[in-house]
Design a protein around this motif. Structure first.
Motif, short mmCIF file in Angstrom:
data_model
loop_
_atom_site.label_atom_id
_atom_site.label_comp_id
_atom_site.label_asym_id
_atom_site.label_seq_id
_atom_site.Cartn_x
_atom_site.Cartn_y
_atom_site.Cartn_z
N LEU A 1 0.79 -1.10 0.10
CA LEU A 1 -0.03 -0.01 -0.06
C LEU A 1 1.07 1.40 0.02
CD1 LEU A 1 -2.63 -0.93 2.55
CD2 LEU A 1 -2.95 -0.90 0.30
N GLY A 2 0.24 2.27 -0.14
CA GLY A 2 1.27 3.38 -0.25
C GLY A 2 1.61 4.02 0.97
N HIS A 3 0.96 3.60 2.25
CA HIS A 3 1.07 4.19 3.56
C HIS A 3 0.96 2.99 4.50
CE1 HIS A 3 0.77 6.24 7.31
NE2 HIS A 3 1.79 7.30 6.97
N SER A 4 1.93 2.85 5.35
CA SER A 4 1.74 1.92 6.49
C SER A 4 0.35 2.11 6.94
CB SER A 4 2.77 2.00 7.46
OG SER A 4 2.69 1.43 8.74
N PRO A 5 -0.46 0.85 7.02
CA PRO A 5 -1.82 0.99 7.44
C PRO A 5 -2.07 1.06 9.12
CG PRO A 5 -1.45 -1.25 6.83
CD PRO A 5 -0.27 -0.46 6.39
N LEU A 6 -0.90 0.40 9.82
CA LEU A 6 -1.24 0.16 11.11
C LEU A 6 -0.31 0.59 12.08
CD1 LEU A 6 -2.77 -1.43 13.34
CD2 LEU A 6 -1.50 -3.25 12.60
N TRP A 7 0.88 0.64 11.63
CA TRP A 7 2.13 1.03 12.85
C TRP A 7 2.64 2.67 12.77
CZ3 TRP A 7 3.83 -2.29 8.68
CH2 TRP A 7 3.63 -3.63 8.68
N SER A 8 2.44 3.10 14.02
CA SER A 8 3.19 4.30 14.50
C SER A 8 4.62 4.42 13.94
CB SER A 8 2.94 4.81 15.95
OG SER A 8 3.59 3.83 16.77
N ARG A 9 5.28 5.62 13.81
CA ARG A 9 6.31 5.65 13.66
C ARG A 9 7.30 4.99 14.64
NH1 ARG A 9 8.46 11.60 13.47
NH2 ARG A 9 6.57 11.73 11.96
N GLU A 10 6.89 5.06 15.80
CA GLU A 10 7.50 4.65 16.94
C GLU A 10 7.60 2.88 17.00
OE1 GLU A 10 6.87 8.55 17.41
OE2 GLU A 10 5.20 6.93 17.29
N GLN A 11 6.55 2.49 16.43
CA GLN A 11 6.34 0.89 16.37
C GLN A 11 7.13 0.68 14.76
OE1 GLN A 11 2.06 0.90 16.23
NE2 GLN A 11 1.95 -0.14 18.22
N THR A 12 7.66 1.33 14.13
CA THR A 12 8.22 1.00 12.87
C THR A 12 9.95 0.81 13.08
OG1 THR A 12 6.78 2.36 11.66
CG2 THR A 12 8.57 1.80 10.46
N PRO A 13 10.24 -0.25 12.59
CA PRO A 13 11.68 -0.41 12.74
C PRO A 13 12.75 0.45 12.04
CG PRO A 13 10.72 -2.24 11.55
CD PRO A 13 9.63 -1.51 11.96
N VAL A 14 14.02 0.48 12.40
CA VAL A 14 14.78 1.07 11.61
C VAL A 14 15.90 0.25 10.92
CG1 VAL A 14 16.65 3.03 12.09
CG2 VAL A 14 14.40 3.26 13.23
N MET A 15 16.07 0.32 9.69
CA MET A 15 17.08 -0.38 9.12
C MET A 15 18.60 0.30 9.50
SD MET A 15 15.53 -2.90 8.06
CE MET A 15 14.35 -2.75 9.53
N PRO A 16 19.73 -0.83 9.38
CA PRO A 16 20.91 -0.48 9.71
C PRO A 16 21.84 0.03 8.43
CG PRO A 16 20.92 -2.48 9.68
CD PRO A 16 19.37 -2.22 9.65
N LYS A 17 21.25 1.24 7.84
CA LYS A 17 21.97 1.64 6.80
C LYS A 17 22.64 3.08 6.85
CE LYS A 17 21.70 1.91 1.71
NZ LYS A 17 20.70 1.40 0.49
N GLY A 18 23.68 3.48 6.77
CA GLY A 18 24.32 4.52 7.01
C GLY A 18 23.71 5.96 6.43
N ARG A 19 23.21 5.84 5.31
CA ARG A 19 22.73 7.07 4.61
C ARG A 19 21.22 7.19 5.33
NH1 ARG A 19 21.57 5.89 -1.64
NH2 ARG A 19 20.36 7.62 -1.56
N TYR A 20 20.57 6.31 5.88
CA TYR A 20 19.41 6.65 6.15
C TYR A 20 19.41 7.24 7.78
CZ TYR A 20 17.49 3.57 2.70
OH TYR A 20 17.16 2.95 1.45
N LYS A 21 20.50 7.01 8.47
CA LYS A 21 20.60 7.68 9.71
C LYS A 21 20.89 9.20 9.58
CE LYS A 21 23.29 7.88 14.07
NZ LYS A 21 24.38 7.23 14.61
N ILE A 22 21.68 9.58 8.42
CA ILE A 22 21.79 10.96 8.11
C ILE A 22 20.61 11.97 7.63
CG2 ILE A 22 23.21 12.27 6.38
CD1 ILE A 22 25.36 10.38 6.51
N MET A 23 19.88 11.07 6.75
CA MET A 23 18.72 11.56 6.26
C MET A 23 17.61 11.67 7.29
SD MET A 23 18.34 9.37 2.94
CE MET A 23 16.52 9.81 2.42
N ALA A 24 17.63 10.90 8.32
CA ALA A 24 16.71 10.99 9.33
C ALA A 24 17.18 12.11 10.18
CB ALA A 24 16.57 9.61 10.08
N ASN A 25 18.24 12.42 10.54
CA ASN A 25 18.65 13.76 11.35
C ASN A 25 18.17 14.96 10.44
OD1 ASN A 25 19.34 11.86 13.43
ND2 ASN A 25 21.65 11.98 12.49
N TYR A 26 18.32 14.89 9.26
CA TYR A 26 18.16 16.06 8.48
C TYR A 26 16.76 16.28 8.17
CZ TYR A 26 18.86 19.34 4.69
OH TYR A 26 19.04 20.58 3.70
#
Length: 459
Positions: A141-166
């Motif tokens: 689906l286009g958007h997660s139907p159930l989980w809050s952002r806090e319930q959503t896991p974070v993948m261990p990829k370096g570029r994503y940490k930088i993006m999430a901070n910005y």
């Protein structure tokens, strides 16, 4: 998001950046179709999101990637010791992870839509076989139907940490975009600079029409969110410097250089050296090109830096060495096949492309933007130049169908590629998008509960 490019060739001028994009030109006989689609993994027994390392008694995202590696024999992509994707042989596609664990297939460049459909079917069979022992299913689906952002896991990829901070510095919805959305897109070729410009303009103008047709994100955290495409709404306040309808594409004299000038002024996220992502969020690529980036004094730009920077720009249509159609929500398999069919019919047939340009060329910048802004909520009821998006979609689908018919690519059963447009014909005949259908099922068949969605739509 596809894997990062690795090419340490130094570049020192804007002309080299332009030439890199121009090198994507191909004769029409060499045009290919590359389809990318994402999906949300979930544990079937309690519908929770799937973390990277899994949980007691069940594997997680790592297990899925390792299982796919064993099944396919593809090369693992490693980031800081973590497997974060797989690369197919000889450029034949890739599997990658979005920030919240969304599982993505970046399809191989293929000649026709029948091959795209076969690729999708094989991929879904493979992931189902690998996921079942871990009690994992997938929903697109286009958007997660159930989980809050806090319930959503974070993948261990370096570029994503930088993006999430910005992201929170430049918009209110960037983290939702990263962690809670899924799309389907198709990557298509161009023959010349003029061909690129015509295709870019037509596809930009019509991207909101595709958004309306493919809308599939009416739920947020288990409830109706009042949008047909929440994913598209999220993009309206993610990062205006690097997303949107890029009105300059319609300026007289638009060229490769025009896009490069815009890209140079979009702030960077990172510079990758070896396996290390250096956080330079907000910095200028012009400074890196000149060797005066404050965060990395003396470091000069490379082909990798340019390709990776272009991959962090998010307009509705993105130019690299091909054009990426970025407006559609992910959805069920028939819609995943319909998206490339829609655009191939319009952009790979000259008569259809020219007719589509005649349809949209009179629209103003303000009208295009107003349509883009209205579609996430109004869908096919949005209007432009006195017409509904639904009426425009009927005309555009007819052009696409004619373009595919003229291609006359047939499968073993004798069907041409127009067969993949049938879900869109059904939507327009019934005047109901998939998103609206989901809302009706939620309110009636599912009794206002989101839980039945998962077994109903599991891939």
């Amino acid at each position: 998001m596809a894997r990062d490019v690795s090419d340490s060739t130094s570049i020192g001028s804007k002309d080299e950046l332009i030439s890199w994009i121009a090198a994507g030109e191909k004769p029409p006989s060499d045009f290919r179709i590359g389809t990318e689609h994402e999906k949300f993994p979930f544990y079937r027994n309690d519908l929770s999101a799937v973390p990277y390392e899994g949980r007691a008694g069940s594997g997680g995202i790592r297990s899925l990637l390792e299982g796919m590696q064993a099944r396919l024999g593809w090369e693992p992509i490693i980031d800081a010791g973590h497997i974060i994707g797989l690369a197919g042989p000889e450029g034949g596609g890739a599997i990658s992870l979005e920030p919240g664990g969304q599982f993505e297939l970046s399809g191989a460049p293929v000649e026709n839509l029948h091959e795209t459909a076969d690729e999708l079917a094989a991929h879904l069979a493979d992931v189902k076989a690998v996921a079942e022992p871990h009690d994992i299913g997938f929903v697109a689906l286009g958007h997660s139907p159930l989980w809050s952002r806090e319930q959503t896991p974070v993948m261990p990829k370096g570029r994503y940490k930088i993006m999430a901070n910005y992201m929170p510095k430049v918009g209110t919805r960037g983290l939702d975009m990263m962690f809670r959305t899924c799309t389907v897109q198709v990557n298509l070729d161009f023959a010349t600079e003029a061909d690129m410009v015509r295709k870019l303009r037509v596809s930009l103008a019509l991207q909101p029409i595709a958004t309306a047709l493919f809308a599939a994100s009416p739920f947020t955290e288990g409830k109706l969110n009042s949008f047909q495409s929440m994913r598209s709404e999220i993009w309206r306040d993610t990062d205006k410097a690097r997303s949107g309808m890029i009105a300059f594409a319609f300026d007289e004299g638009m060229s490769y250089e025009g896009y490069v000038d815009w890209a140079l002024d979009v702030p960077m996220y990172f510079v990758k050296r070896g396996s290390v992502y250096h956080d330079v969020a907000g910095a200028s690529f012009r400074d890196l090109l000149a060797g005066r980036l404050p965060q990395l004094p003396g470091e000069r730009a490379t082909i990798s830096d340019w390709a990776n920077h272009l991959s962090t720009l998010f307009p509705e249509v993105r130019l690299k060495r091909f054009l990426e159609m970025r407006g559609a929500d992910a959805g069920p398999p028939d819609m995943l096949n319909a998206l490339p069919a829609f655009w191939v019919g319009l952009l790979y047939d000259q008569a259809a492309l020219d007719a589509a340009w005649e349809l949209v060329k009179g629209w103003t910048t303000e009208e295009r933007q107003a349509l883009r802004d209205a579609v996430p909520k109004a869908g096919l009821a949005a209007t432009i130049a006195g017409r509904s998006a639904r009426d425009v979609a009927i005309d555009v689908l007819s052009l696409s169908r004619q373009g595919l018919a003229r291609r006359n690519c047939r499968n073993a059963g004798g069907q041409d590629e127009t067969v993949y447009l049938e879900p869109l014909s059904a939507i327009l005949a019934g005047d109901k998008t998939f998103s609206q259908e989901l809302v009706e099922r939620y309110e009636a068949e599912w009794g206002g509960r989101i839980e039945p969605l998962f077994p109903s739509l599991a891939l």
